[in-house]
Write a protein that holds these residues in place. Structure first.
Motif, PDB file in Angstrom:
ATOM      1  N   THR A 141     -50.736   6.275 -16.093  1.00 14.74           N
ATOM      2  CA  THR A 141     -50.930   4.910 -15.601  1.00 14.74           C
ATOM      3  C   THR A 141     -49.619   4.290 -15.155  1.00 14.74           C
ATOM      4  O   THR A 141     -48.553   4.600 -15.691  1.00 14.74           O
ATOM      5  N   SER A 142     -49.724   3.423 -14.151  1.00 15.95           N
ATOM      6  CA  SER A 142     -48.559   2.635 -13.780  1.00 15.95           C
ATOM      7  C   SER A 142     -48.729   1.219 -14.326  1.00 15.95           C
ATOM      8  O   SER A 142     -47.939   0.340 -14.051  1.00 15.95           O
ATOM      9  N   ARG A 160     -61.664  10.759 -27.540  1.00 21.66           N
ATOM     10  CA  ARG A 160     -60.286  10.430 -27.873  1.00 21.66           C
ATOM     11  C   ARG A 160     -59.582  10.122 -26.558  1.00 21.66           C
ATOM     12  O   ARG A 160     -60.010  10.581 -25.502  1.00 21.66           O
ATOM     13  N   ILE A 161     -58.508   9.368 -26.591  1.00 20.84           N
ATOM     14  CA  ILE A 161     -57.808   9.050 -25.347  1.00 20.84           C
ATOM     15  C   ILE A 161     -56.299   9.089 -25.531  1.00 20.84           C
ATOM     16  O   ILE A 161     -55.772   8.598 -26.541  1.00 20.84           O
ATOM     17  N   ILE A 162     -55.625   9.726 -24.574  1.00 19.18           N
ATOM     18  CA  ILE A 162     -54.154   9.720 -24.534  1.00 19.18           C
ATOM     19  C   ILE A 162     -53.736   9.162 -23.182  1.00 19.18           C
ATOM     20  O   ILE A 162     -54.176   9.650 -22.133  1.00 19.18           O
ATOM     21  N   VAL A 163     -52.896   8.135 -23.204  1.00 20.73           N
ATOM     22  CA  VAL A 163     -52.393   7.540 -21.976  1.00 20.73           C
ATOM     23  C   VAL A 163     -50.888   7.788 -21.882  1.00 20.73           C
ATOM     24  O   VAL A 163     -50.153   7.535 -22.844  1.00 20.73           O
ATOM     25  N   PHE A 164     -50.456   8.312 -20.761  1.00 13.80           N
ATOM     26  CA  PHE A 164     -49.022   8.496 -20.511  1.00 13.80           C
ATOM     27  C   PHE A 164     -48.538   7.443 -19.522  1.00 13.80           C
ATOM     28  O   PHE A 164     -49.149   7.249 -18.475  1.00 13.80           O
ATOM     29  N   TYR A 165     -47.441   6.789 -19.873  1.00  7.44           N
ATOM     30  CA  TYR A 165     -46.888   5.785 -18.952  1.00  7.44           C
ATOM     31  C   TYR A 165     -45.388   6.011 -18.805  1.00  7.44           C
ATOM     32  O   TYR A 165     -44.737   6.535 -19.717  1.00  7.44           O
ATOM     33  N   PRO A 166     -44.824   5.642 -17.655  1.00 13.08           N
ATOM     34  CA  PRO A 166     -43.382   5.831 -17.464  1.00 13.08           C
ATOM     35  C   PRO A 166     -42.587   4.924 -18.405  1.00 13.08           C
ATOM     36  O   PRO A 166     -42.946   3.765 -18.595  1.00 13.08           O
ATOM     37  N   GLU A 167     -41.528   5.482 -19.023  1.00  6.75           N
ATOM     38  CA  GLU A 167     -40.756   4.712 -20.005  1.00  6.75           C
ATOM     39  C   GLU A 167     -40.232   3.419 -19.392  1.00  6.75           C
ATOM     40  O   GLU A 167     -40.250   2.365 -20.017  1.00  6.75           O
ATOM     41  N   LYS A 184     -58.738   4.290 -33.959  1.00  5.37           N
ATOM     42  CA  LYS A 184     -58.302   5.549 -34.579  1.00  5.37           C
ATOM     43  C   LYS A 184     -58.113   6.646 -33.548  1.00  5.37           C
ATOM     44  O   LYS A 184     -57.368   7.588 -33.768  1.00  5.37           O
ATOM     45  N   ASN A 185     -58.814   6.538 -32.405  1.00  6.37           N
ATOM     46  CA  ASN A 185     -58.809   7.635 -31.431  1.00  6.37           C
ATOM     47  C   ASN A 185     -57.909   7.353 -30.229  1.00  6.37           C
ATOM     48  O   ASN A 185     -57.997   8.022 -29.221  1.00  6.37           O
ATOM     49  N   THR A 186     -57.053   6.310 -30.299  1.00  2.00           N
ATOM     50  CA  THR A 186     -56.225   5.952 -29.149  1.00  2.00           C
ATOM     51  C   THR A 186     -54.781   6.414 -29.334  1.00  2.00           C
ATOM     52  O   THR A 186     -54.280   6.483 -30.459  1.00  2.00           O
ATOM     53  N   CYS A 187     -54.134   6.705 -28.212  1.00  2.00           N
ATOM     54  CA  CYS A 187     -52.746   7.136 -28.257  1.00  2.00           C
ATOM     55  C   CYS A 187     -52.091   6.780 -26.921  1.00  2.00           C
ATOM     56  O   CYS A 187     -52.625   7.072 -25.855  1.00  2.00           O
ATOM     57  N   ALA A 188     -50.961   6.081 -26.978  1.00  2.00           N
ATOM     58  CA  ALA A 188     -50.193   5.789 -25.767  1.00  2.00           C
ATOM     59  C   ALA A 188     -48.801   6.374 -25.959  1.00  2.00           C
ATOM     60  O   ALA A 188     -48.222   6.246 -27.031  1.00  2.00           O
ATOM     61  N   CYS A 189     -48.282   7.027 -24.941  1.00  2.00           N
ATOM     62  CA  CYS A 189     -47.010   7.735 -25.085  1.00  2.00           C
ATOM     63  C   CYS A 189     -46.156   7.528 -23.832  1.00  2.00           C
ATOM     64  O   CYS A 189     -46.634   7.721 -22.710  1.00  2.00           O
ATOM     65  N   ALA A 190     -44.900   7.132 -24.036  1.00  2.00           N
ATOM     66  CA  ALA A 190     -43.999   6.949 -22.899  1.00  2.00           C
ATOM     67  C   ALA A 190     -43.418   8.293 -22.473  1.00  2.00           C
ATOM     68  O   ALA A 190     -43.176   9.174 -23.302  1.00  2.00           O
ATOM     69  N   VAL A 191     -43.227   8.453 -21.160  1.00  2.00           N
ATOM     70  CA  VAL A 191     -42.645   9.675 -20.627  1.00  2.00           C
ATOM     71  C   VAL A 191     -41.310   9.316 -19.963  1.00  2.00           C
ATOM     72  O   VAL A 191     -41.240   8.331 -19.216  1.00  2.00           O
ATOM     73  N   ARG A 192     -40.260  10.109 -20.285  1.00  2.00           N
ATOM     74  CA  ARG A 192     -38.972   9.861 -19.623  1.00  2.00           C
ATOM     75  C   ARG A 192     -39.062  10.364 -18.196  1.00  2.00           C
ATOM     76  O   ARG A 192     -38.855  11.536 -17.925  1.00  2.00           O
ATOM     77  N   GLY A 193     -39.396   9.474 -17.280  1.00  2.00           N
ATOM     78  CA  GLY A 193     -39.600   9.821 -15.879  1.00  2.00           C
ATOM     79  C   GLY A 193     -40.340   8.668 -15.218  1.00  2.00           C
ATOM     80  O   GLY A 193     -40.570   7.634 -15.859  1.00  2.00           O
ATOM     81  N   ASN A 194     -40.722   8.859 -13.956  1.00  2.00           N
ATOM     82  CA  ASN A 194     -41.451   7.784 -13.282  1.00  2.00           C
ATOM     83  C   ASN A 194     -42.952   8.063 -13.301  1.00  2.00           C
ATOM     84  O   ASN A 194     -43.417   9.022 -13.894  1.00  2.00           O
ATOM     85  N   PHE A 195     -43.731   7.201 -12.622  1.00  2.00           N
ATOM     86  CA  PHE A 195     -45.187   7.356 -12.642  1.00  2.00           C
ATOM     87  C   PHE A 195     -45.621   8.704 -12.075  1.00  2.00           C
ATOM     88  O   PHE A 195     -46.525   9.357 -12.612  1.00  2.00           O
ATOM     89  N   ASP A 196     -44.976   9.144 -10.995  1.00  2.00           N
ATOM     90  CA  ASP A 196     -45.341  10.428 -10.400  1.00  2.00           C
ATOM     91  C   ASP A 196     -45.158  11.581 -11.380  1.00  2.00           C
ATOM     92  O   ASP A 196     -45.967  12.509 -11.406  1.00  2.00           O
ATOM     93  N   ASP A 197     -44.078  11.527 -12.185  1.00  2.00           N
ATOM     94  CA  ASP A 197     -43.867  12.574 -13.187  1.00  2.00           C
ATOM     95  C   ASP A 197     -45.028  12.602 -14.182  1.00  2.00           C
ATOM     96  O   ASP A 197     -45.545  13.669 -14.525  1.00  2.00           O
ATOM     97  N   ALA A 198     -45.422  11.425 -14.648  1.00  3.86           N
ATOM     98  CA  ALA A 198     -46.526  11.341 -15.606  1.00  3.86           C
ATOM     99  C   ALA A 198     -47.819  11.855 -14.965  1.00  3.86           C
ATOM    100  O   ALA A 198     -48.563  12.641 -15.557  1.00  3.86           O
TER     101      ALA A 198
END
Ligand SMILES: *Cc1c(COP(=O)(O)O)cnc(C)c1O
Length: 484
Positions: A141-142, A160-167, A184-198
């Motif tokens: 997501t952006s 379950r859901i995992i969302v990756f977003y740019p740091e 209980k089933n949610t997870c959001a995680c930052a990625v060192r990179g931009n939206f395209d990387d994620a």
């Protein structure tokens, strides 16, 4: 009964509920209903209903294999108590236009309307088709999609859901909306990179490990899923019904809709509303400085090879509008659509024929507005009418201004102005502060317009999701979290 087929091959078919479960067709196309005439209803019956009644009729037309009772249950679960407005999507007269407020859901952007329903569709479709895997939703997501999807799937059994977003590169409030998400089933995680990387990381995971663990299947919550598009058809009817009810139009009068557009999903729902029989006049496709759709709708030439502009309406900063493929299918047929999509991926461009363009232009008008035009629309509308537009809606307002049609014009308002406080403050001549929290308070004090409670609350909530990973760690991260 209505069936679904791929935009790229009419022999690739699926039942309605399997189309929802699959998301994307196996040949890379998008699912479309096989027979538009099977969608027809008498809009006069529908516009006397409340929002949930309309949703029941419309969902039932598109997805008959759920059965009426299950549809009714899904509608209740999706809309009974998740929206702060009684009407779900209230229509507000502003000057001689109408603003359709789509942001009264839990994360204050229009994506809540569809992402409240999608998890219920998915779980029910899985049950109906004896699909026993747990559904693991992966989303890059952006900004707006991540929080709406996390909220929609929070504590939904079987998912379950995992969302990756740019740091970096998203606002404080957008980050907090995700990192404070309960469930209980949610997870959001930052990625060192931009939206395209994620986004690239997520695409790779989908191709390499579609079943990341025994009994777990991946799925997507983005707008290529027909289950995300259909809930958006409802508010085109709701807006029309509100105009009739208020005596602003007679049933049967045409109404124009102006839509701030990115992936072409929201406006495509307007196309379906018209096919169902709603008297839609024109669909005005509003773009920001990223004007690829304006050029396409004017000349028939789609060209993504161009400079990408970062604007204050980030959800419209898109060069490949995925859902346009659905419109192409209805205008050009599957063979042409497949060849245009091939050209798009190989060369970055394609040009439709004059006849095809003429068909599209009989309903759609593309108009773009600059950053300055968007900002002055916010300022003007606030000064003249005491109403605050967000940065996406203001692009649509400016486009409607240029369009100048004769019919009543409904402007789809896709986000609360408080999601973009900084840019909105600047546009009305206020000095923004450092943090989003301060800006929200200052904007509220300065305008007397209340900020939505769910947005104010995020600054008090505990941060639950703190992971930050490298982009090449995404695959392992998903595997580690897939074991049941
Ligand atoms: C996603 C989004 C849009 C664009 O909608 P599409 O369906 O992608 O065209 C516009 N405004 C806001 C605030 C959004 O979040």
């Amino acid at each position: 009964m209505i069936n679904y087929l791929s935009t790229r091959n009419k022999n690739t078919t699926a039942t309605p509920t399997m189309a929802i479960l699959n998301g994307l067709a196996p040949d890379g196309g998008l699912y479309v209903p096989s027979d538009l005439s099977a969608l027809k209803i008498d809009y006069r019956d529908v516009i006397n209903m409340d929002y949930r009644g309309m949703a029941r009729v419309i969902f039932g037309r598109f997805f008959p294999d759920f059965g009426e009772e299950e549809i009714a249950r899904i509608v209740e679960a999706s809309y009974a108590d998740k929206f702060t407005a009684e009407e779900i999507t209230p229509l507000v007269p502003v000057g001689d236009r109408y603003v359709l407020e789509l942001f009264h859901g839990p994360t204050c952007a229009f994506k809540d309307v569809a992402l409240s329903a999608l998890p219920n569709f998915m779980v029910s479709a899985a049950r109906l088709n004896d699909f026993n895997d747990e559904i693991l939703i992966l989303t890059a997501t952006s900004g707006d999609t991540g929080s709406a999807a996390l909220h929609g799937f929070s504590d939904v059994p079987g998912t379950r859901i995992i969302v990756f977003y740019p740091e970096h590169g998203i606002s404080d409030s957008q980050r907090l909306q995700m990192t404070t998400q309960q469930g209980k089933n949610t997870c959001a995680c930052a990625v060192r990179g931009n939206f395209d990387d994620a986004q690239n990381g997520v695409k790779r995971i989908f191709t390499e490990i579609p079943r990341p663990a025994e009994g777990v299947s991946l799925s997507s919550a983005n707008s290529i899923n027909i289950g995300r598009l259909v809930p958006q058809v409802v508010y085109y009817f709701a807006a029309y019904a509100a105009l009739v009810k208020a005596g602003r139009i007679q049933a049967g009068d045409p109404v124009d809709y102006t839509v701030p557009t990115g992936n072409f999903g929201d406006i495509m729902a307007g196309f379906f509303a018209r096919e169902m029989g709603l008297p839609v006049g024109r669909l005005v496709c509003a773009s920001n400085k990223n004007d690829v759709l304006t050029e396409f709708l004017t000349t028939g030439h789609y060209n993504r090879v161009r400079e990408f502009h970062k604007t204050t309406s980030p959800s419209m900063d898109i060069l490949i509008s995925s859902n346009l493929e659905r419109l192409l299918y209805f205008v050009c047929g599957p063979e042409q659509t497949a060849s245009y999509m091939k050209a798009l991926s190989e060369t970055g461009e394609y040009t439709i024929t004059e006849e095809e363009l003429a068909k599209i232009q009989s309903l759609f008008t593309g108009i773009c507005a600059s950053e300055e035009e968007g900002a002055s629309a916010i300022g003007e509308v606030f000064r003249e009418h005491g109403y605050l537009l967000d940065t996406h809606t203001s692009i649509a307002w400016a486009a409607a201004e240029k369009y100048q049609g004769d019919s009543p014009n409904v402007i789809l308002s896709t986000a609360s102005p408080y999601k973009f406080s900084r840019a909105v403050m600047t546009a009305i001549g206020m000095e923004p502060a450092e943090s989003d929290q301060e800006n929200m308070q200052k904007l509220e004090a300065g305008t007397g317009i209340a900020a939505p409670a769910p947005l104010k609350a995020i600054f008090q909530l505990e941060v639950r999701h703190k992971d930050v990973i490298e982009k090449d760690e995404m695959m392992q991260y998903v595997k580690d979290r897939s074991v049941r």
